[in-house]
Write a protein that holds these residues in place. Structure first.
Motif, PDB file in Angstrom:
ATOM      1  N   ALA A 267       0.831  -1.205   0.000  1.00  0.00           N
ATOM      2  CA  ALA A 267       0.000   0.000   0.000  1.00  0.00           C
ATOM      3  C   ALA A 267       0.867   1.258   0.000  1.00  0.00           C
ATOM      4  CB  ALA A 267      -0.934   0.000   1.204  1.00  0.00           C
ATOM      5  N   ASP A 268       1.954   1.246   0.764  1.00  0.00           N
ATOM      6  CA  ASP A 268       2.858   2.401   0.795  1.00  0.00           C
ATOM      7  C   ASP A 268       3.549   2.591  -0.550  1.00  0.00           C
ATOM      8  OD1 ASP A 268       3.358   3.396   3.858  1.00  0.00           O
ATOM      9  OD2 ASP A 268       2.816   1.285   3.785  1.00  0.00           O
ATOM     10  N   ALA A 357      -1.247   8.691  -0.013  1.00  0.00           N
ATOM     11  CA  ALA A 357      -0.808   9.487  -1.158  1.00  0.00           C
ATOM     12  C   ALA A 357      -1.042  10.977  -0.919  1.00  0.00           C
ATOM     13  CB  ALA A 357      -1.535   9.031  -2.419  1.00  0.00           C
ATOM     14  N   TRP A 358      -2.150  11.335  -0.262  1.00  0.00           N
ATOM     15  CA  TRP A 358      -2.428  12.751   0.011  1.00  0.00           C
ATOM     16  C   TRP A 358      -1.377  13.334   0.959  1.00  0.00           C
ATOM     17  CZ3 TRP A 358      -3.934  17.152  -1.354  1.00  0.00           C
ATOM     18  CH2 TRP A 358      -4.274  18.154  -0.456  1.00  0.00           C
ATOM     19  N   GLN A 359      -0.974  12.570   1.966  1.00  0.00           N
ATOM     20  CA  GLN A 359       0.081  13.029   2.856  1.00  0.00           C
ATOM     21  C   GLN A 359       1.391  13.234   2.088  1.00  0.00           C
ATOM     22  OE1 GLN A 359       0.366  10.177   6.045  1.00  0.00           O
ATOM     23  NE2 GLN A 359      -1.799  10.335   6.585  1.00  0.00           N
ATOM     24  N   LEU A 360       1.685  12.328   1.161  1.00  0.00           N
ATOM     25  CA  LEU A 360       2.914  12.446   0.373  1.00  0.00           C
ATOM     26  C   LEU A 360       2.868  13.658  -0.558  1.00  0.00           C
ATOM     27  CD1 LEU A 360       3.613   8.712  -0.562  1.00  0.00           C
ATOM     28  CD2 LEU A 360       4.269   9.993   1.484  1.00  0.00           C
ATOM     29  N   LEU A 411      11.088   3.362   8.463  1.00  0.00           N
ATOM     30  CA  LEU A 411      11.134   1.980   8.933  1.00  0.00           C
ATOM     31  C   LEU A 411      11.291   1.888  10.447  1.00  0.00           C
ATOM     32  CD1 LEU A 411      13.400   0.439   6.146  1.00  0.00           C
ATOM     33  CD2 LEU A 411      10.910   0.455   6.276  1.00  0.00           C
ATOM     34  N   LYS A 412      12.246   2.572  11.008  1.00  0.00           N
ATOM     35  CA  LYS A 412      12.505   2.469  12.443  1.00  0.00           C
ATOM     36  C   LYS A 412      11.405   3.134  13.276  1.00  0.00           C
ATOM     37  CE  LYS A 412      16.468   0.404  11.804  1.00  0.00           C
ATOM     38  NZ  LYS A 412      16.644  -1.028  12.147  1.00  0.00           N
ATOM     39  N   CYS A 413      10.959   4.302  12.830  1.00  0.00           N
ATOM     40  CA  CYS A 413       9.919   5.025  13.574  1.00  0.00           C
ATOM     41  C   CYS A 413       8.510   4.592  13.190  1.00  0.00           C
ATOM     42  CB  CYS A 413      10.073   6.534  13.382  1.00  0.00           C
ATOM     43  SG  CYS A 413      11.627   7.192  14.033  1.00  0.00           S
ATOM     44  N   GLY A 414       8.387   3.765  12.162  1.00  0.00           N
ATOM     45  CA  GLY A 414       7.086   3.233  11.780  1.00  0.00           C
ATOM     46  C   GLY A 414       6.163   4.215  11.079  1.00  0.00           C
ATOM     47  N   LEU A 415       6.717   5.274  10.477  1.00  0.00           N
ATOM     48  CA  LEU A 415       5.878   6.251   9.787  1.00  0.00           C
ATOM     49  C   LEU A 415       5.560   5.854   8.354  1.00  0.00           C
ATOM     50  CD1 LEU A 415       7.487   9.586  11.067  1.00  0.00           C
ATOM     51  CD2 LEU A 415       5.440   8.410  11.915  1.00  0.00           C
ATOM     52  N   GLY A 416       6.157   4.770   7.870  1.00  0.00           N
ATOM     53  CA  GLY A 416       5.863   4.284   6.526  1.00  0.00           C
ATOM     54  C   GLY A 416       6.358   5.239   5.453  1.00  0.00           C
ATOM     55  N   ALA A 417       5.628   5.269   4.331  1.00  0.00           N
ATOM     56  CA  ALA A 417       6.028   6.103   3.206  1.00  0.00           C
ATOM     57  C   ALA A 417       6.067   7.583   3.571  1.00  0.00           C
ATOM     58  CB  ALA A 417       5.070   5.883   2.026  1.00  0.00           C
ATOM     59  N   THR A 418       5.213   7.995   4.493  1.00  0.00           N
ATOM     60  CA  THR A 418       5.215   9.402   4.921  1.00  0.00           C
ATOM     61  C   THR A 418       6.555   9.779   5.545  1.00  0.00           C
ATOM     62  OG1 THR A 418       2.830   9.288   5.327  1.00  0.00           O
ATOM     63  CG2 THR A 418       4.039  11.109   6.342  1.00  0.00           C
ATOM     64  N   GLY A 419       7.086   8.905   6.411  1.00  0.00           N
ATOM     65  CA  GLY A 419       8.381   9.161   7.012  1.00  0.00           C
ATOM     66  C   GLY A 419       9.506   9.135   5.997  1.00  0.00           C
ATOM     67  N   VAL A 420       9.401   8.225   5.021  1.00  0.00           N
ATOM     68  CA  VAL A 420      10.416   8.162   3.965  1.00  0.00           C
ATOM     69  C   VAL A 420      10.454   9.478   3.204  1.00  0.00           C
ATOM     70  CG1 VAL A 420      11.070   7.031   1.813  1.00  0.00           C
ATOM     71  CG2 VAL A 420      10.282   5.652   3.746  1.00  0.00           C
ATOM     72  N   GLY A 423      12.143  12.324   5.065  1.00  0.00           N
ATOM     73  CA  GLY A 423      13.594  12.272   4.933  1.00  0.00           C
ATOM     74  C   GLY A 423      14.070  12.773   3.584  1.00  0.00           C
ATOM     75  N   VAL A 424      13.313  12.432   2.541  1.00  0.00           N
ATOM     76  CA  VAL A 424      13.622  12.929   1.193  1.00  0.00           C
ATOM     77  C   VAL A 424      13.588  14.454   1.166  1.00  0.00           C
ATOM     78  CG1 VAL A 424      12.781  13.043  -1.176  1.00  0.00           C
ATOM     79  CG2 VAL A 424      12.836  10.853   0.017  1.00  0.00           C
ATOM     80  N   GLY A 425      12.565  15.029   1.794  1.00  0.00           N
ATOM     81  CA  GLY A 425      12.441  16.486   1.796  1.00  0.00           C
ATOM     82  C   GLY A 425      13.631  17.179   2.432  1.00  0.00           C
ATOM     83  N   VAL A 426      14.120  16.635   3.536  1.00  0.00           N
ATOM     84  CA  VAL A 426      15.295  17.220   4.186  1.00  0.00           C
ATOM     85  C   VAL A 426      16.501  17.130   3.253  1.00  0.00           C
ATOM     86  CG1 VAL A 426      16.894  17.005   6.113  1.00  0.00           C
ATOM     87  CG2 VAL A 426      14.438  16.731   6.498  1.00  0.00           C
ATOM     88  N   GLY A 427      16.675  15.968   2.600  1.00  0.00           N
ATOM     89  CA  GLY A 427      17.794  15.812   1.675  1.00  0.00           C
ATOM     90  C   GLY A 427      17.743  16.796   0.519  1.00  0.00           C
ATOM     91  N   LEU A 428      16.556  17.037  -0.024  1.00  0.00           N
ATOM     92  CA  LEU A 428      16.412  17.968  -1.138  1.00  0.00           C
ATOM     93  C   LEU A 428      16.739  19.396  -0.712  1.00  0.00           C
ATOM     94  CD1 LEU A 428      13.144  16.648  -2.850  1.00  0.00           C
ATOM     95  CD2 LEU A 428      15.485  16.467  -3.703  1.00  0.00           C
ATOM     96  N   HIS A 429      16.323  19.789   0.478  1.00  0.00           N
ATOM     97  CA  HIS A 429      16.625  21.146   0.941  1.00  0.00           C
ATOM     98  C   HIS A 429      18.119  21.339   1.188  1.00  0.00           C
ATOM     99  CE1 HIS A 429      12.259  21.522   1.481  1.00  0.00           C
ATOM    100  NE2 HIS A 429      12.459  22.827   1.591  1.00  0.00           N
TER     101      HIS A 429
END
Length: 452
Positions: A267-268, A357-360, A411-420, A423-429
């Motif tokens: 689903a993620d 998907a809306w959260q993403l 994965l570690k914090c269990g936030l799923g695709a939203t957490g992934v 992390g992507v957003g921080v890397g892009l900034h």
């Protein structure tokens, strides 16, 4: 050239170049819409196959895109014979690299399950890759001719090439889907059909781009010698290897993001694919502006005008920032409607996937400004022959910060695709901040300029 004329030149060149970025993204988007009718597992399989395809394609396209950079530099020097030598060298490299990419993609397709993905999803995704692999040489040839057209009066013809390519993909995909719907066929057959229609689309794109080049004013020029062709190929490789390495780090980053989402669950992964299509298509303007910045700064460098190169670089960044702010607003307003178009009511597993998907998409809207700025700054640095700097930024932002943080949150914090995606957003900034600093240093500090 005044500031207004420079901005106008950037804008006019960025539109057809952005249009030529659309067919690759549109082929995946069309397939996603069709697969969305079958449910989340089908979207997940198509998304995994598309992630692998885009990873390989982006690296190869980046290497061949140096044809445009080198042609622009030769154009600045008024070296028409040298431009044709670059083209001939680019055609040869496109064929060789494209065939190698096709074979490599077909070979690795059966082993996607080793990436920690659901075994059924990985098995189905392989069929998409079997279908799309033959299209690599044609895609690279289209990129080669695009680079030449970008420095000629016929740039507007690229819009027609892109429109024709998207139209062909839509017609072929719809016809194939209707044909397969008349019989009880398996999901692998539908995924294979998606890949085959994409390959056919790239064939049409390469043919139409070649026709557009044939109509340009260079067709009556004297053919380059074999030595000039070899020199052109050498310069393409020299520029392209650095660009390809940066793109490998960049697209590898986003491929790992898809793999991390897949490890969170089907689903993620499906939600990632849906949101990715919604956020990636509007980013095409930034990609076009990046190509325009690289082309015009290369021309200015070839003409011996560092001031013109500097002003072109920062005008491109400014225009891109304004455009990405508008795109972010559009995503927030129309995001739910876009999800509904891909996952219509009644689709199996729709509600859970649509909510993720809306959260993403909201996270993607937050990242639009940084993603656009870093892509345009990257293009300007390549135009200034400082592409090696972009490798450093990619390693730091994507692999030392983005991936570890995405894995931790997802994965570690269990936030799923939203957490992934967070992390992507921080890397892009971080990437945007680094590349803008490097661009400032390259254009305002004489000691850091690299002669082209």
């Amino acid at each position: 050239m005044t500031n207004s004329l420079r901005a106008l030149a950037l804008f006019r060149l960025s539109l057809p170049l952005a249009a030529m970025e659309i067919p690759v993204v549109a082929t995946v988007a069309i397939d996603t819409v069709l697969l969305g009718r079958l449910g989340a597992p089908a979207v997940a399989a198509g998304g995994l196959g598309a992630a692998v395809f885009l990873f390989v394609a982006s690296i190869c396209v980046s290497v061949i895109s140096s044809v445009g950079h080198e042609a622009a530099f030769r154009s600045g020097r008024r070296d028409r014979r040298g431009m044709l030598g670059v083209l001939m060298g680019g055609v040869a490299l496109s064929c060789l690299l494209g065939c190698g990419a096709a074979v490599a993609t077909a070979v690795v397709a059966p082993f996607l399950r080793v990436l920690g993905q659901d075994s059924v999803v990985a098995q189905h995704a392989a069929w998409y890759l079997y279908g799309v692999a033959p299209g690599f040489p044609f895609l690279l040839l289209a990129v080669c001719f695009r680079g030449m057209l970008a420095v000629q009066p016929g740039t507007a013809r690229l819009v027609a090439v892109a429109a024709l390519s998207v139209g062909v993909k839509a017609l072929l995909a719809l016809a194939g889907w209707i044909w397969l719907s008349t019989a009880d066929v398996s999901l692998p057959s539908r995924l294979l059909m998606c890949g085959v229609t994409t390959s056919a689309t790239f064939c049409v794109m390469a043919t139409s781009a070649w026709c557009a080049w044939r109509r340009s004013n260079l067709q009556n020029r004297v053919d380059p010698t074999s030595q000039e062709t070899a020199t052109g190929a050498h310069r393409i490789i020299r520029r392209g290897l650095t660009i390809g390495l940066t793109t490998a780090l960049q697209t590898g980053f986003f491929t790992v993001v898809a793999i991390l989402c897949g490890r969170c669950g089907p689903a993620d992964l499906a939600a990632h694919q849906v949101a990715n299509q919604c956020t990636l298509l509007p980013l095409m303007f930034a990609f076009g502006m990046s190509q325009a910045a690289a082309t015009l700064t290369s021309q200015a460098a070839g003409a011996g005008s560092p001031l013109g190169a500097r002003r072109t670089s920062w005008h491109a960044v400014g225009l891109g920032v304004v455009a990405m702010l508008m795109v972010a607003g559009v995503l927030v307003i129309s995001g739910r409607a876009a999800i509904g178009a891909i996952l219509p009511a009644g689709t199996p597993g729709r509600e859970h996937v649509a909510e993720i998907a809306w959260q993403l998409i909201l996270i993607g809207a937050w990242c639009q400004l940084a993603d656009g700025a870093q892509n345009i700054a990257m293009g300007a640095l390549r135009g200034l022959s400082q592409g090696s700097i972009t490798v450093r930024a990619a390693v730091i932002a994507y692999w030392l910060i983005g991936i570890p943080l995405a894995s931790l949150l997802g994965l570690k914090c269990g936030l799923g695709a939203t957490g992934v995606w967070m992390g992507v957003g921080v890397g892009l900034h971080v990437s945007a901040a680094l590349l803008l600093y490097y661009l400032y240093r390259a254009t305002y500090l004489p000691s850091d300029r690299v002669a082209t």
